[in-house]
Design a protein around this motif. Structure first.
Motif, PDB file in Angstrom:
ATOM      1  N   UNK A  24       0.830  -1.199   0.000  1.00 56.22           N
ATOM      2  CA  UNK A  24       0.000   0.000   0.000  1.00 56.22           C
ATOM      3  C   UNK A  24       0.869   1.255   0.000  1.00 56.22           C
ATOM      4  N   UNK A  25       1.916   1.248   0.798  1.00 52.42           N
ATOM      5  CA  UNK A  25       2.822   2.400   0.839  1.00 52.42           C
ATOM      6  C   UNK A  25       3.467   2.625  -0.534  1.00 52.42           C
ATOM      7  N   UNK A  26       3.847   1.537  -1.197  1.00 52.42           N
ATOM      8  CA  UNK A  26       4.456   1.657  -2.523  1.00 52.42           C
ATOM      9  C   UNK A  26       3.445   2.231  -3.514  1.00 52.42           C
ATOM     10  N   UNK A  27       2.194   1.783  -3.424  1.00 58.58           N
ATOM     11  CA  UNK A  27       1.165   2.303  -4.316  1.00 58.58           C
ATOM     12  C   UNK A  27       0.914   3.784  -4.107  1.00 58.58           C
ATOM     13  N   UNK A  28       0.946   4.219  -2.866  1.00 57.76           N
ATOM     14  CA  UNK A  28       0.773   5.647  -2.570  1.00 57.76           C
ATOM     15  C   UNK A  28       1.972   6.437  -3.088  1.00 57.76           C
ATOM     16  N   UNK A  29       3.180   5.889  -2.919  1.00 54.69           N
ATOM     17  CA  UNK A  29       4.372   6.547  -3.450  1.00 54.69           C
ATOM     18  C   UNK A  29       4.261   6.730  -4.961  1.00 54.69           C
ATOM     19  N   UNK A  30       3.773   5.695  -5.649  1.00 57.11           N
ATOM     20  CA  UNK A  30       3.601   5.780  -7.103  1.00 57.11           C
ATOM     21  C   UNK A  30       2.580   6.851  -7.474  1.00 57.11           C
ATOM     22  N   UNK A  31       1.514   6.954  -6.689  1.00 55.37           N
ATOM     23  CA  UNK A  31       0.489   7.954  -6.967  1.00 55.37           C
ATOM     24  C   UNK A  31       1.024   9.374  -6.836  1.00 55.37           C
ATOM     25  N   UNK A  32       2.033   9.559  -5.998  1.00 58.32           N
ATOM     26  CA  UNK A  32       2.564  10.897  -5.741  1.00 58.32           C
ATOM     27  C   UNK A  32       3.761  11.263  -6.613  1.00 58.32           C
ATOM     28  N   UNK A  33       4.211  10.338  -7.457  1.00 57.51           N
ATOM     29  CA  UNK A  33       5.418  10.563  -8.257  1.00 57.51           C
ATOM     30  C   UNK A  33       5.375  11.865  -9.058  1.00 57.51           C
ATOM     31  N   UNK A  34       4.253  12.125  -9.711  1.00 56.81           N
ATOM     32  CA  UNK A  34       4.166  13.290 -10.587  1.00 56.81           C
ATOM     33  C   UNK A  34       3.779  14.571  -9.887  1.00 56.81           C
ATOM     34  N   UNK A  35       3.771  14.568  -8.535  1.00 53.81           N
ATOM     35  CA  UNK A  35       3.369  15.735  -7.760  1.00 53.81           C
ATOM     36  C   UNK A  35       2.019  16.263  -8.265  1.00 53.81           C
ATOM     37  N   UNK A  36       1.011  15.373  -8.317  1.00 57.58           N
ATOM     38  CA  UNK A  36      -0.246  15.717  -8.996  1.00 57.58           C
ATOM     39  C   UNK A  36      -1.115  16.682  -8.207  1.00 57.58           C
ATOM     40  N   UNK A  37      -1.983  17.374  -8.936  1.00 53.74           N
ATOM     41  CA  UNK A  37      -2.927  18.291  -8.301  1.00 53.74           C
ATOM     42  C   UNK A  37      -4.159  17.552  -7.794  1.00 53.74           C
ATOM     43  N   UNK A  38      -4.374  16.331  -8.276  1.00 55.42           N
ATOM     44  CA  UNK A  38      -5.508  15.508  -7.869  1.00 55.42           C
ATOM     45  C   UNK A  38      -5.015  14.133  -7.453  1.00 55.42           C
ATOM     46  N   UNK A  39      -5.510  13.646  -6.322  1.00 55.73           N
ATOM     47  CA  UNK A  39      -5.101  12.336  -5.812  1.00 55.73           C
ATOM     48  C   UNK A  39      -6.344  11.498  -5.547  1.00 55.73           C
ATOM     49  N   UNK A  40      -6.350  10.273  -6.072  1.00 56.65           N
ATOM     50  CA  UNK A  40      -7.475   9.352  -5.911  1.00 56.65           C
ATOM     51  C   UNK A  40      -6.944   8.061  -5.318  1.00 56.65           C
ATOM     52  N   UNK A  41      -7.415   7.701  -4.138  1.00 57.75           N
ATOM     53  CA  UNK A  41      -6.923   6.507  -3.455  1.00 57.75           C
ATOM     54  C   UNK A  41      -8.087   5.626  -3.036  1.00 57.75           C
TER      55      UNK A  41
END
Length: 250
Positions: free
Chosen positions: A134-151
Motif C-alpha cells: 500500500x505504501x508503494x502504491x501511494x508513493x507511485x500515486x505521488x510521483x508526478x506531484x499531482x494536483x488531484x489524488x485518488x486513493x
C-alpha cells in the motif's frame, strides 16, 4: 477538480453507475463511501480512463483523463496495490513509472522516503507485506506531484502508524490546495480524515455533503452510513447489531 455529469456505466443488462452527478473540490478531502458493489470502483476507473462511460462524462481539471498530455502530473491514483511486477524492486517499479513522464531519480527517492520505504527500496516487491505494498502504491500515486489524488482503500493492511501517516498525508495534500478523493470502508477513519462525503449505493448517489450534514442526528458516521445504505447492501449477515450473546451464534 473532478466533475461528473449524468455519468452512466452499464455492463450488459446490469447498471453499475446510474446517472450520477458530483463534484470533488480542491482544498478538501472528499470521502467516497458505499457498500460492496455500489459502483465506487467503477466510478474511480472511469475517472482515470480505465473504463469508458456508457453515457455522460467525467473530467479532471476540465478535461477527460485521456486528454491530459502528462496525466501523472494531473492525477495520482491508487486503485490496486497488487498491480505490480513482483520481480522488480521498489526502486525499479517507481523508476519505470517515472520514466514514462521524464520524472527524475531524485523524485523517485523522495517519494520512497515520504512513504517510509527507503530502507527496502532495493527489495523485490513480491516479498512485501500488504501494508508495504500500500505504501508503494501511494508513493507511485505521488510521483508526478499531482494536483488531484485518488486513493481506493489506502489504509488496507497498514498498522496504526501507517494509518495515521495516510490520514496526515491526505490532510496535508488538501491543505496544499489539491483535490483528494478517498475511498474506505473504515468509518471511524473517514470521520477523522474527510471534510465532505459522497455516499453511493446501487450506482446512485445517496448523500453528498459535509461530514456533519451527512451524520446529522445519528450517533456516529457509522450509524448514519448504515441507515443510508440499508436498502443497498448485497450481502446481509444473520446477526443483528443487538445479537451480542453467545446464544446468537449457536
Amino acid at each position: 477538480m473532478i466533475s461528473a455529469e449524468a455519468l452512466v456505466k452499464r455492463y450488459g443488462s446490469r447498471t453499475a453507475v446510474d446517472s450520477i452527478d458530483f463534484t470533488v473540490e480542491p482544498g478538501q478531502v472528499t470521502g467516497f463511501l458505499g457498500p460492496n458493489g455500489a459502483g465506487k470502483s467503477t466510478t474511480m476507473r472511469m475517472i482515470v480512463g480505465l473504463d469508458r462511460p456508457t453515457s455522460g462524462a467525467v473530467r479532471v481539471n476540465g478535461r477527460s483523463y485521456v486528454r491530459h498530455p502528462a496525466p501523472l502530473h494531473e492525477v495520482g491514483v491508487l486503485l490496486d496495490a497488487k498491480a505490480v511486477n513482483r520481480g522488480r524492486t521498489a526502486f525499479q517499479h517507481l523508476r519505470g513509472i517515472a520514466a514514462t513522464h521524464g520524472i527524475g531519480v531524485s523524485r523517485v527517492r523522495q517519494v520512497l522516503e515520504l512513504a517510509g520505504l527507503e530502507s527496502v527500496a532495493g527489495k523485490r516487491v513480491g516479498g512485501f507485506s500488504l501494508g508495504m505494498g500500500q505504501r508503494l502504491g501511494i508513493a507511485a500515486a505521488l510521483l508526478g506531484d499531482p494536483s488531484t489524488v485518488i486513493l481506493d482503500e489506502p489504509v488496507n493492511g497498514l498498522d496504526p502508524e501507517g494509518v495515521r501517516w495516510v490520514r496526515t498525508l491526505m490532510r496535508t495534500l488538501a491543505a496544499e490546495g489539491r483535490t483528494v478523493l478517498l475511498s474506505s470502508h473504515l468509518m471511524s477513519e473517514m470521520s477523522q480524515t474527510a471534510d465532505r462525503l459522497i455516499v453511493i449505493g446501487r450506482g446512485r448517489i445517496l448523500a453528498d455533503g459535509a461530514v456533519g450534514d451527512v451524520v446529522g442526528s445519528s450517533a456516529s458516521l457509522e450509524d448514519a452510513y448504515l441507515a443510508l445504505t440499508a436498502g443497498d447492501v448485497e450481502y446481509h449477515s444473520t446477526l443483528t447489531a443487538t445479537a451480542h450473546d453467545e446464544g446468537a451464534l449457536r
